[in-house]
Scaffold this active site. Structure first.
Site, mmCIF file in Angstrom:
data_model
loop_
_atom_site.group_PDB
_atom_site.id
_atom_site.type_symbol
_atom_site.label_atom_id
_atom_site.label_comp_id
_atom_site.label_asym_id
_atom_site.label_seq_id
_atom_site.Cartn_x
_atom_site.Cartn_y
_atom_site.Cartn_z
ATOM 1 N N GLU A 21 0.831 -1.207 0.000
ATOM 2 C CA GLU A 21 0.000 0.000 0.000
ATOM 3 C C GLU A 21 0.864 1.255 0.000
ATOM 4 O OE1 GLU A 21 -4.025 -0.817 2.302
ATOM 5 O OE2 GLU A 21 -2.292 -1.456 3.486
ATOM 6 N N TYR A 51 -14.661 27.113 1.998
ATOM 7 C CA TYR A 51 -14.538 25.693 1.690
ATOM 8 C C TYR A 51 -13.485 25.392 0.642
ATOM 9 C CZ TYR A 51 -18.396 26.791 -1.587
ATOM 10 O OH TYR A 51 -19.203 27.348 -2.543
ATOM 11 N N GLU A 71 -8.591 5.698 10.338
ATOM 12 C CA GLU A 71 -9.158 6.340 11.515
ATOM 13 C C GLU A 71 -8.282 7.522 11.959
ATOM 14 O OE1 GLU A 71 -8.641 3.106 10.997
ATOM 15 O OE2 GLU A 71 -10.053 1.861 12.124
ATOM 16 N N LYS A 97 -12.033 4.098 1.911
ATOM 17 C CA LYS A 97 -10.964 3.330 1.276
ATOM 18 C C LYS A 97 -11.635 2.237 0.453
ATOM 19 C CE LYS A 97 -6.556 1.152 2.359
ATOM 20 N NZ LYS A 97 -5.631 0.770 3.447
#
Length: 120
Positions: A21, A51, A71, A97
């Site tokens: 990964e 924004y 997380e 993900k």
């Protein structure tokens, strides 16, 4: 409470537990719900939550540093947004993900975190 939502922000990044990964990377998708009272707001950017600046902060957090856990990434993004935008009352961040290395068929995996201004 009113909100502005940035939904489906896509980035290529290298988060994850496995070495592959970190080498190959994957697509990550972020949603951010920005809660603040904008009823009666004057029509001026300086009175609102910017924004575009939130997008840049999210992009920097997602692509800048590798994390093993989505997380932790969600926490970093939420705290950064609250720090950068003091006019916010609350933020909810979802880090998706969709190509997580799981041994089965699934639509999505995501971590969601809601923080209020006093939580940061």
């Amino acid at each position: 409470m009113s909100r502005v939502v940035l939904e489906g922000l896509e980035f290529h990044a290298r988060h994850g537990v496995y070495d592959t990964e970190g080498v190959l990377g994957a697509r990550f998708v972020v949603d951010a719900e920005l809660y603040y009272d904008f009823a009666g707001l004057p029509d001026e950017l300086s009175a609102a939550v910017n924004y575009a600046a939130v997008y840049i902060a999210i992009q920097e957090e997602v692509t800048g540093k590798r994390h093993q856990l989505i997380e932790v990434l969600a926490d970093r993004i939420a705290r950064r947004i609250l720090s950068d935008q003091p006019g916010l009352a609350r933020v909810t961040v979802r880090v998706h993900k969709p190509f997580a290395p799981l041994p089965g068929v699934f639509r999505d995996v995501f971590a969601e975190l809601t923080l209020e201004q006093e939580d940061r």
